[in-house]
Write an enzyme that holds these catalytic residues in place. Structure first.
Site, PDB file in Angstrom:
ATOM      1  CG  ASN A   1      -1.685   1.255   1.424  1.00 36.24           C
ATOM      2  OD1 ASN A   1      -1.804   2.053   0.488  1.00 36.24           O
ATOM      3  ND2 ASN A   1      -2.219   1.462   2.620  1.00 36.24           N
TER       4      ASN A   1
ATOM      5  CG  HIS B   1      -5.790   2.315   5.181  1.00 33.74           C
ATOM      6  ND1 HIS B   1      -5.343   3.245   6.082  1.00 33.74           N
ATOM      7  CD2 HIS B   1      -4.793   1.400   5.048  1.00 33.74           C
ATOM      8  CE1 HIS B   1      -4.113   2.921   6.452  1.00 33.74           C
ATOM      9  NE2 HIS B   1      -3.766   1.808   5.854  1.00 33.74           N
TER      10      HIS B   1
ATOM     11  CE  LYS C   1       0.016   3.486   4.694  1.00 34.04           C
ATOM     12  NZ  LYS C   1      -0.008   3.658   6.130  1.00 34.04           N
TER      13      LYS C   1
ATOM     14  N   GLY D   1       2.379   2.514  10.710  1.00 28.20           N
ATOM     15  CA  GLY D   1       3.356   3.577  10.529  1.00 28.20           C
ATOM     16  C   GLY D   1       4.081   3.978  11.799  1.00 28.20           C
TER      17      GLY D   1
ATOM     18  CD  GLU E   1      -2.821   5.849   6.602  1.00 30.33           C
ATOM     19  OE1 GLU E   1      -2.827   5.849   5.367  1.00 30.33           O
ATOM     20  OE2 GLU E   1      -1.890   5.350   7.273  1.00 30.33           O
TER      21      GLU E   1
ATOM     22  CB  SER F   1       4.960  -1.613  12.090  1.00 30.29           C
ATOM     23  OG  SER F   1       4.644  -0.248  12.303  1.00 30.29           O
TER      24      SER F   1
ATOM     25  CD  GLU G   1      -3.590  -2.178   7.414  1.00 33.31           C
ATOM     26  OE1 GLU G   1      -2.497  -2.489   6.946  1.00 33.31           O
ATOM     27  OE2 GLU G   1      -4.150  -1.096   7.179  1.00 33.31           O
TER      28      GLU G   1
HETATM   29  P1  PGA Z   1       2.752   0.479   7.661  1.00 33.67           P
HETATM   30  O1  PGA Z   1       1.313   0.717   7.011  1.00 33.67           O
HETATM   31  O2  PGA Z   1       3.269  -0.828   7.121  1.00 33.67           O
HETATM   32  O3  PGA Z   1       3.581   1.649   7.207  1.00 33.67           O
HETATM   33  O4  PGA Z   1       2.575   0.429   9.141  1.00 33.67           O
HETATM   34  C1  PGA Z   1       0.410  -0.343   6.820  1.00 33.67           C
HETATM   35  C2  PGA Z   1      -0.871   0.171   6.207  1.00 33.67           C
HETATM   36  O5  PGA Z   1      -1.275   1.284   6.544  1.00 33.67           O
HETATM   37  O6  PGA Z   1      -1.498  -0.516   5.385  1.00 33.67           O
END
Ligand code: PGA
Length: 249
Positions: A9, A95, A11, A173, A97, A213, A167
């Protein structure tokens, strides 16, 4: 047997030239590796360029969002058929976000999941709890609710096309990943929830990813778990070497 699915992903990262460089870097090192299904999830602007590069390979393409209407006066939105047109196999829906910054709700997640399936695109539906919810002991009830609401009204014949990404928000992140055992427990709960809605056979076909992560040094811990069928990778998918090391864990 469920084929593991590892999706990157991106983003809101990567211009078209940057996207091409990353995809070429990954494809060079991927070779004919078929043990896991690899999926790139670039921003809308790079979907077309990425599709060109992955044509003829078994690598999949995903968008990061869509609108649930077929078309209409919705400035700035993208319809399911437009993504299908570009060759998208998957679309990320819900997601955290998008839930946090763009008003995504369980209801719009459900509308989008149904619209994606109707257009022949498999939804990767994200669920996850915040740190406060986890500390308050609400993880299980919240994940069950998010899963049930996301899948409401989906045809039983479509359920095997759905991917769920667990998640935990506190792990995205932050560099603070969950651990294999805890993530496996929640993924097992998601599968049990799907079994409650669609039956055990259907639930056994659904792939459930862990995300938050995921890095080359912790991917194996998650993939070793019986309920975890892949990973949704953010930061570590933006660089060819680290993404390849995750794919070939
Ligand atoms: P990350 O993000 O691996 O940077 O923690 C995962 C995601 O948001 O799908």
């Amino acid at each position: 047997m469920r084929k593991p699915i590892i999706a990157g992903n991106w983003k809101m990262y990567k211009t078209v030239p940057e996207a091409k460089e990353l995809v070429k870097g990954v494809l060079d090192k991927l070779g004919a590796y078929e043990q896991v299904e690899v999926v790139f999830c670039p921003p809308f602007t790079a979907l077309s360029a990425v599709k060109e590069l992955i044509k003829g390979t078994s690598v999949g393409l995903a968008a990061q969002n869509l609108h649930w209407k077929e078309e209409g006066a919705y400035t700035g939105e993208i319809a399911p058929a437009m993504l299908k047109d570009l060759g998208c196999d998957y679309v990320i829906i819900g997601h955290s976000e998008r839930r946090q910054y763009f008003g995504e709700t369980d209801e719009t997640v459900n509308l989008k999941a149904k619209a994606a399936l109707a257009a022949g695109i498999s939804p990767i539906i994200c669920v996850g709890e915040s740190l406060e919810e986890r500390e308050a002991g609400k993880t299980n009830s919240l994940i069950k609710e998010q899963t049930e609401k996301a899948l409401a009204g989906i045809a039983a014949s479509d359920i095997a096309k759905v991917v769920i990404a667990y998640e935990p928000i506190w792990a995205i992140g932050t560099g603070k990943s969950s651990n294999g055992q805890d993530a496996n427990e929640v993924c097992g709960l998601i599968r049990a929830t799907i079994a409650g809605l669609f039956g055990a056979d259907a639930a056994n076909q659904v792939r459930i990813q862990y995300g938050g992560s995921v890095k080359p040094n912790n991917i194996k811990e998650f993939m070793d778990q019986p309920e975890i069928d892949g990973a949704l990778v953010g930061g570590a998918s933006l660089e060819a070497d680290s993404f390849i090391n995750i794919i070939k864990y």
